[in-house]
Write an enzyme that holds these catalytic residues in place. Structure first.
Site, PDB file in Angstrom:
ATOM      1  N   TYR A  42      -2.705  -2.088  10.179  1.00  0.00           N
ATOM      2  CA  TYR A  42      -2.693  -2.347   8.733  1.00  0.00           C
ATOM      3  C   TYR A  42      -1.414  -1.786   8.108  1.00  0.00           C
ATOM      4  CZ  TYR A  42      -4.278  -1.773   3.828  1.00  0.00           C
ATOM      5  OH  TYR A  42      -4.387  -1.784   2.456  1.00  0.00           O
ATOM      6  N   SER A  60       0.860  -1.194   0.000  1.00  0.00           N
ATOM      7  CA  SER A  60       0.000   0.000   0.000  1.00  0.00           C
ATOM      8  C   SER A  60       0.887   1.232   0.000  1.00  0.00           C
ATOM      9  CB  SER A  60      -0.867   0.016   1.264  1.00  0.00           C
ATOM     10  OG  SER A  60      -1.439   1.296   1.468  1.00  0.00           O
TER      11      SER A  60
HETATM   12  N1  LIG Z   1      -8.561  -0.764  -2.279  1.00  0.00           N
HETATM   13  C1  LIG Z   1      -7.615   0.063  -1.879  1.00  0.00           C
HETATM   14  O1  LIG Z   1      -7.825   1.292  -1.811  1.00  0.00           O
HETATM   15  C2  LIG Z   1      -6.247  -0.466  -1.513  1.00  0.00           C
HETATM   16  C3  LIG Z   1      -5.213   0.450  -1.306  1.00  0.00           C
HETATM   17  C4  LIG Z   1      -3.949  -0.030  -0.969  1.00  0.00           C
HETATM   18  C5  LIG Z   1      -3.738  -1.377  -0.838  1.00  0.00           C
HETATM   19  N2  LIG Z   1      -4.756  -2.255  -1.031  1.00  0.00           N
HETATM   20  C6  LIG Z   1      -4.463  -3.673  -0.852  1.00  0.00           C
HETATM   21  O2  LIG Z   1      -4.843  -4.381  -2.006  1.00  0.00           O
HETATM   22  C7  LIG Z   1      -5.198  -5.715  -1.642  1.00  0.00           C
HETATM   23  C8  LIG Z   1      -6.563  -6.041  -2.223  1.00  0.00           C
HETATM   24  O3  LIG Z   1      -7.444  -5.083  -1.726  1.00  0.00           O
HETATM   25  P1  LIG Z   1      -8.928  -4.850  -2.269  1.00  0.00           P
HETATM   26  O4  LIG Z   1      -9.187  -3.410  -2.128  1.00  0.00           O
HETATM   27  O5  LIG Z   1      -9.122  -5.542  -3.552  1.00  0.00           O
HETATM   28  O6  LIG Z   1      -9.704  -5.562  -1.080  1.00  0.00           O
HETATM   29  P2  LIG Z   1     -11.025  -6.434  -1.030  1.00  0.00           P
HETATM   30  O7  LIG Z   1     -11.490  -6.344   0.375  1.00  0.00           O
HETATM   31  O8  LIG Z   1     -11.941  -6.035  -2.145  1.00  0.00           O
HETATM   32  O9  LIG Z   1     -10.456  -7.876  -1.349  1.00  0.00           O
HETATM   33  C9  LIG Z   1      -9.677  -8.591  -0.450  1.00  0.00           C
HETATM   34  C10 LIG Z   1      -9.989 -10.045  -0.679  1.00  0.00           C
HETATM   35  O10 LIG Z   1      -9.208 -10.788   0.254  1.00  0.00           O
HETATM   36  C11 LIG Z   1     -10.045 -11.805   0.759  1.00  0.00           C
HETATM   37  N3  LIG Z   1      -9.564 -12.225   2.068  1.00  0.00           N
HETATM   38  C12 LIG Z   1      -9.578 -11.510   3.218  1.00  0.00           C
HETATM   39  N4  LIG Z   1      -9.128 -12.266   4.227  1.00  0.00           N
HETATM   40  C13 LIG Z   1      -8.835 -13.483   3.701  1.00  0.00           C
HETATM   41  C14 LIG Z   1      -8.368 -14.692   4.261  1.00  0.00           C
HETATM   42  N5  LIG Z   1      -8.086 -14.809   5.569  1.00  0.00           N
HETATM   43  N6  LIG Z   1      -8.180 -15.758   3.457  1.00  0.00           N
HETATM   44  C15 LIG Z   1      -8.464 -15.658   2.138  1.00  0.00           C
HETATM   45  N7  LIG Z   1      -8.951 -14.549   1.547  1.00  0.00           N
HETATM   46  C16 LIG Z   1      -9.118 -13.460   2.336  1.00  0.00           C
HETATM   47  C17 LIG Z   1     -11.429 -11.192   0.850  1.00  0.00           C
HETATM   48  O11 LIG Z   1     -12.443 -12.182   0.908  1.00  0.00           O
HETATM   49  C18 LIG Z   1     -11.462 -10.360  -0.414  1.00  0.00           C
HETATM   50  O12 LIG Z   1     -12.010 -11.090  -1.494  1.00  0.00           O
HETATM   51  C19 LIG Z   1      -5.162  -5.783  -0.124  1.00  0.00           C
HETATM   52  O13 LIG Z   1      -3.933  -6.340   0.288  1.00  0.00           O
HETATM   53  C20 LIG Z   1      -5.234  -4.319   0.273  1.00  0.00           C
HETATM   54  O14 LIG Z   1      -4.639  -4.081   1.519  1.00  0.00           O
HETATM   55  C21 LIG Z   1      -6.008  -1.825  -1.376  1.00  0.00           C
END
Ligand SMILES: NC(=O)c1ccc[n+]([C@@H]2O[C@H](COP(=O)([O-])OP(=O)(O)OC[C@H]3O[C@@H](n4cnc5c(N)ncnc54)[C@H](O)[C@@H]3O)[C@@H](O)[C@H]2O)c1
Length: 260
Positions: free
Chosen positions: A157, A144
């Protein structure tokens, strides 16, 4: 559209916004893809959408809680059973918590460390024999922008996201001699279904949602999940063959002083 032709990839958190977009793009680029996620319903929907969008897509789902150490070996074994090899690992699963550090609970710390950091370590460890055997193995860890940019309220986080960058660099050093590249992508504000639901639950209007992104980066808007999937694809592909140990910012210019 063949940057990953013949490759096999694992994407954790594959049912979520960025993971599903990555799975779709990888399939469109010729990869066979295993999506691993603990949300069986969301994953079935993600796989169905990919098959609809990408005719002939080779996508397989594994329902697993990546926060449990044993899941890593199971996901790797299932991938090798179904597709016979592993060339790319995208560690992407992530969860959030909104506790100031002064009130941070042990259970929250443990869950975030297990899912956001240790799952990346265990999946990498279990996949490395196959990634080394690939001859062009690539790990892409989703971190991130907040690995580098501090803020209040999401300390647990952000610690895990900084840890991912550190792990990425060490693993790149250790695996260079084995032909495995290891990199991180650091997304900024990305509008996924998770955020859409969160904002809807809080009663926020579209204008308020847009204003959050307008304050957060030079491009003044949210990224789409696909705009994060493309940097992941690039790092996974041979186009990034001279890139390892890096953290690629995909943050619309990040949290900077806004231009007038
Ligand atoms: N969306 C943002 O703004 C953003 C910004 C920076 C970083 N990120 C990072 O990008 C990555 C994806 O984020 P996203 O926004 O697509 O999130 P999201 O919440 O849409 O997707 C995350 C997925 O991980 C799965 N997950 C959670 N815990 C789990 C577990 N214990 N076992 C298996 N699956 C699990 C969830 O079911 C979900 O499908 C994450 O690592 C997040 O920290 C996202």
């Amino acid at each position: 559209m063949s940057r990953l032709e013949g490759r096999v990839a694992i994407v954790t958190g594959g049912a979520g916004g960025i993971g599903a977009a990555t799975g779709r793009l990888f399939c469109a680029e010729g990869a066979s893809v295993v999506l691993a996620d603990h949300d069986a319903g969301a994953m079935a929907a993600a796989c169905a959408a990919i098959r609809k969008d990408v005719p002939g897509a080779r996508v397989h789902d594994v329902v697993a809680d990546v926060g449990a150490e044993a899941s890593a070996a199971n996901i790797v074994a299932e991938t090798e059973r179904v597709f016979g090899r592993i060339d790319v690992l995208v560690n992407n699963a992530g969860i959030r918590a909104y506790e100031p550090l002064a009130q941070a609970k042990r259970e929250t710390w443990e869950r975030l460390l297990a899912v956001n950091l240790l799952s990346y370590a265990y999946l990498s460890r279990e996949a490395l024999p196959a990634l080394r055997a690939s001859g062009r193995g690539s790990i892409v860890n989703v971190s991130s922008m907040h690995a580098f940019i501090p803020r209040a309220g999401m300390g647990q986080y952000d610690v895990t996201k900084s840890g991912i960058v550190s792990m990425t660099r060490t693993l790149a050093f250790e695996e260079a001699r084995h032909g495995v590249r290891v990199n991180a992508v650091c997304p900024g504000a990305t509008l996924t279904p998770f955020h859409e639901k969160r904002f809807a639950a809080a009663g926020q209007t579209r204008a308020q949602i847009e204003a959050i992104a307008a304050r957060s980066c030079l491009l003044r808007r949210w990224a789409s999940p696909r705009e994060i999937a493309y940097p992941i694809l690039w790092l996974a592909s041979d186009e990034a063959s001279y890139v390892t140990g890096t953290a690629l910012m995909a943050d619309g210019g990040g949290l900077t002083t806004q231009p007038p």
